[in-house]
Every structure is written in structure tokens, then in C-alpha cells.
Enzyme design. Structure first.
Site, mmCIF file in Angstrom:
data_model
loop_
_atom_site.group_PDB
_atom_site.id
_atom_site.type_symbol
_atom_site.label_atom_id
_atom_site.label_comp_id
_atom_site.label_asym_id
_atom_site.label_seq_id
_atom_site.Cartn_x
_atom_site.Cartn_y
_atom_site.Cartn_z
ATOM 1 N N THR A 136 0.813 -1.215 0.000
ATOM 2 C CA THR A 136 0.000 0.000 0.000
ATOM 3 C C THR A 136 0.852 1.274 0.000
ATOM 4 O OG1 THR A 136 -1.523 1.254 1.414
ATOM 5 C CG2 THR A 136 -0.090 -0.276 2.534
ATOM 6 N N ASP A 137 0.244 2.374 -0.447
ATOM 7 C CA ASP A 137 0.924 3.677 -0.379
ATOM 8 C C ASP A 137 1.021 4.186 1.066
ATOM 9 O OD1 ASP A 137 -1.766 4.333 0.035
ATOM 10 O OD2 ASP A 137 -1.871 5.838 -1.564
ATOM 11 N N GLU A 138 0.212 3.590 1.970
ATOM 12 C CA GLU A 138 0.167 4.118 3.343
ATOM 13 C C GLU A 138 1.486 3.922 4.087
ATOM 14 O OE1 GLU A 138 -3.310 3.514 5.655
ATOM 15 O OE2 GLU A 138 -4.634 3.634 3.930
ATOM 16 N N TYR A 162 -2.161 -0.473 11.036
ATOM 17 C CA TYR A 162 -2.285 -1.149 9.736
ATOM 18 C C TYR A 162 -1.061 -0.877 8.866
ATOM 19 C CZ TYR A 162 -3.414 -1.610 4.789
ATOM 20 O OH TYR A 162 -3.351 -1.901 3.444
ATOM 21 N N LYS A 166 1.949 -3.364 7.480
ATOM 22 C CA LYS A 166 2.255 -3.556 6.051
ATOM 23 C C LYS A 166 3.722 -3.173 5.782
ATOM 24 C CE LYS A 166 -0.070 -4.620 3.063
ATOM 25 N NZ LYS A 166 -0.447 -5.957 2.501
#
Ligand code: NAD
Ligand code: DAU
Length: 356
Positions: A136-138, A162, A166
């Protein structure tokens, strides 16, 4: 000539996983697809039911933390390609209960990597093997208004349990390439939308609540920005990276499409007013309710997608207005898909989150 593959797809019954399984099967119907999925609240067996009669498709219920099961699957199905979607994926749930995020996203990814490494080494390290990790970009944190979009070299700065879990899994995948030479790939993608998304994420939640006449909870001032990409464009990008990229590479994937949350919710309300003859509350915008902000809420995400464009000529094909309308229409025509998901457990989670 293209070499056929034998794939293990983890989390294939979830939102992006199910879209990817359909995408891959349409493109390469002779490839074997084995889906491994624990069928958590987010996994839905119905998402892949149409493939059950296909000779090249198998579904295996199971957890990515179960090393024996994975080892056995890699061997008996002679898997050469792992595409790893399985994860706990919802930021709000990670704030309410982070433990399962560490277990599935970090320990589960480690377990899968380790089993894949042993399988690859037992076969004398075939060149064609691939382990593609979907991320993810997060992991890159939050952008200020004028900061440039995240690139593949942006330092990691995850802000939620989260995204931290990741980020941990991304680092493990990277380490397995550098230490063991395992042929890994990582894709980091922005916010997806489209069919089969669980109605806890912004777009499907707003669709469902509008149809039920429930409040549309907008966090904080509604000015947070996400970079939205249609799930089918994401699946196409993953497939291209899997087929064409060199081991050890990472690719950013995004929609080049930064939108404020409140603008999405308003667009969605207007679409609902047009598409549905009688809504419980009309105009639907009357349901918009500003609620307490998500703790640690990232302000803005944006992806620089030059690398994947330059290497493979991939670009998003959906424009957002068309994709959003298609998605709203899907939720309107698939009420029997989402209604059973609004279980008592879902209502408890929803109440804990919003008090609504
Ligand atoms: P999802 O929550 O819809 O689906 C997750 C799937 O994984 C479900 O089928 C669930 O049953 C399964 N699963 C969960 N824990 C498991 C376990 N321990 N063992 C086996 N299966 C398990 O998620 P999604 O939105 O489809 O996201 C898929 C992947 O893509 C995730 O890794 C996520 O981090 C990543 N991602 C998502 C987005 C997005 O916008 N949704 C964007 C970028 C990256
Ligand atoms: O950026 C990629 C990520 O996108 C993925 O890695 C995650 O798995 C996926 O869940 C998604 O995370 P977000 O937190 O960005 O998505 P979500 O749909 O939960 O929220 C989108 C934005 O809308 C965010 O700024 C929070 C806001 N929001 C969300 C919900 C559910 C609201 O204002 N109200 C809501 O009810």
C-alpha cells in the site's frame, strides 16, 4: 512463447484478490489458480463461486500463518508463483484492535515467505519462480499539500497499526530478496474502489448507508485526500509486474487522481439521487454527518507512477467519474451480495466506531 504458471493466490476471496483472480483467469485460463483464504469477515466465498467448476481453479480454506498447510500446498500443487493479497486491511479496525494486524500482516507474510523460500530451494532455485507482495501507499506516511507524490525511493513513515504492519511485511519481503536471492516483487498501491469491496471502506459504506437512509459519517473536516484507482486498473498493473518485472523491484501504482473525501461523498450522493427513484432520504446529501476524526488520520496520499509507466507503458484506464458511476451501479444491482454482510458483528463494529 509465454510460460504457463501455477499460482497460489492468498486472500483471493477479498476485494482486490477476487478481482485479480477473475482478471488472471480471463487472461490466462490454462494457468492453475489455487486460492488460500481464511475467510475472515472480509473474505467472501461467493466472490469466486462462479469459478468452482473450472478445472484450473481450486479454493483452499486456511490461514497464511499455518506453515504446514502452506508447505504442503506449495509441494502438492507444484506452485511456482505466489501472489500475496491476504491481510487485515482496514485502518479503523487496526486502531480498535491492532494485534491481528501484526499476526496476519507480519507473522503471516513471514510464514509464507519462509515456506516459499524452502520450496524454491528444494527445487534448486528455478529462475521462473516469483513471490509478488501486494502492498500500500500508506507505508510512506502522509503528505503536506505541496509535497511531491510518493516515489519508490520515498522513506517509509507508517502512521497507523495497519500501515506499520504492512511496512513490516514489505521489509521482510525486501530482506528475503537481498539475503536469499528469493525472486520477490513488491507493488505499493493507492486507494482502490470497485465491485466486491466490503462496506466498511469509504465508497461502499456511503452507497449502502444512502440506500438504508443511515448517516454518512465524514471524518474530521472531510478535506483529507486520497489517490483513487479502479480495482481493475490495479489488477492489470499487478499482472504486468508479475509477468515482466525483474526480481527485487518495487513499483508504485496509483490513479493520478487526488480527490478530497467530501467531494467523493457529495458526488456519490448526487449519483444516488439520479440513479435511485426513491431513496429513504432525498437529497442524499442531507445524510452527510461530520464525525470525530480518525486518530492519526493521514492527510494526503499521492503516488508518482512514472516508473511503472516508463518500464511497461501501464497507465490507469478508468476515469474517476465513469468508474464511480459503474461502482455505484454495481452496489445497486448487487444488494443480495452486501445485505448478508451487515451481520450483528458488523453492527457492533460500526457502533464502536461511530456511535451511530
Ligand atoms: P480485504 O480485506 O478485502 O481482503 C483480505 C482477504 O484476506 C480476505 O479474503 C480475508 O479473508 C483474507 N485473509 C485475512 N487474513 C487472512 C489470513 N490470516 N490468512 C488467509 N487469508 C486471510 O482486502 P483488500 O482491500 O482486497 O486488500 C488486499 C491487499 O491489498 C492487502 O494486502 C492490502 O493491504 C492491499 N491494498 C489494499 C488497497 C485498498 O485500497 N483496498 C490498496 C493498496 C493495497
Ligand atoms: O491507500 C491505500 C489504502 O486505502 C489501503 O492500503 C487500505 O487497505 C484501504 O483500506 C484504504 O485505506 P483508507 O484508510 O484510505 O481507506 P478508507 O476507505 O477507510 O478511508 C478513505 C478515506 O475516507 C480516509 O481519509 C478516511 C475517510 N473515511 C472513511 C470512512 C470508512 C470517512 O471520512 N468516513 C468513513 O466512514
Amino acid at each position: 512463447m509465454r510460460r504457463s504458471r501455477r499460482l497460489l493466490i492468498t486472500g483471493g476471496s477479498g476485494f482486490i484478490g477476487a478481482n485479480f483472480v477473475h482478471h488472471w483467469h480471463r487472461q490466462y485460463p490454462d494457468d492453475l489458480i489455487v486460492v488460500l483464504d481464511a475467510l475472515t469477515y472480509a473474505g467472501n466465498r461467493a466472490n469466486l463461486a462462479d469459478l468452482d467448476t473450472e478445472p484450473t481453479f481450486r479454493f483452499v480454506p486456511g490461514n497464511i500463518c499455518d506453515a504446514d498447510l502452506i508447505t504442503q500446498l506449495f509441494e502438492t500443487e507444484q506452485i511456482d508463483t505466489a501472489v500475496h493479497f491476504a491481510a487485515e486491511s482496514h485502518v479503523d479496525r487496526s486502531i480498535l484492535g491492532p494485534s491481528v494486524f501484526v499476526q496476519t500482516n507480519v507473522v503471516g507474510t513471514f510464514t509464507l515467505l519462509e515456506a516459499f523460500r524452502q520450496h524454491w530451494e528444494n527445487q534448486d532455485k528455478p529462475e521462473a519462480f516469483r513471490f509478488l507482495h501486494v502492498s500500500t501507499d500508506e507505508v510512506f506516511g502522509s503528505l503536506r499539500p505541496n509535497q511531491p507524490a510518493f516515489s519508490e525511493t520515498t522513506p517509509y513513515a507508517p502512521n497507523s497499526p495497519y500501515s506499520a504492519s504492512k511496512a513490516g511485511s514489505d521489509h521482510l519481503v525486501r530482506a528475503y530478496f537481498h539475503t536469499y536471492g528469493l525472486p520477490t516483487l513488491i507493488t505499493n498501491c493507492s486507494n482502490n474502489y470497485g465491485p466486491y469491496q466490503f462496506p466498511e471502506k469509504l465508497i461502499p459504506l456511503m452507497c449502502v448507508n444512502t440506500l438504508l437512509g443511515k448517516p454518512l459519517p465524514v471524518y474530521g473536516d472531510g478535506q483529507n485526500i486520497r489517490d483513487w484507482l479502479h480495482v481493475e486498473d490495479h489488477c492489470r498493473a499487478i499482472a504486468i509486474v508479475l509477468e515482466q518485472a525483474s526480481p527485487g523491484e518495487t513499483y508504485n501504482i496509483g490513479g493520478d487522481n487526488q480527490v478530497k473525501n467530501i467531494d467523493i461523498v457529495e458526488q456519490l450522493c448526487d449519483l444516488m439521487d439520479t440513479l435511485v427513484e426513491q431513496l429513504p432520504v432525498q437529497p442524499a446529501r442531507n445524510l452527510i454527518t461530520f464525525v470525530t476524526d480518525r486518530p492519526g488520520h493521514d492527510r494526503r496520499y499521492a503516488m508518482n507512477i512514472e516508473k511503472i509507466q516508463r518500464h511497461f507503458g501501464w497507465s490507469p484506464q478508468y476515469d474517476f467519474a465513469t468508474g464511480l458511476k459503474q461502482t455505484v451501479e454495481w452496489y445497486l444491482s448487487h444488494q443480495t451480495w452486501w445485505q448478508p454482510l451487515l451481520s450483528p458483528q458488523y453492527q457492533t463494529f460500526y457502533k464502536a466506531l461511530y456511535g451511530l
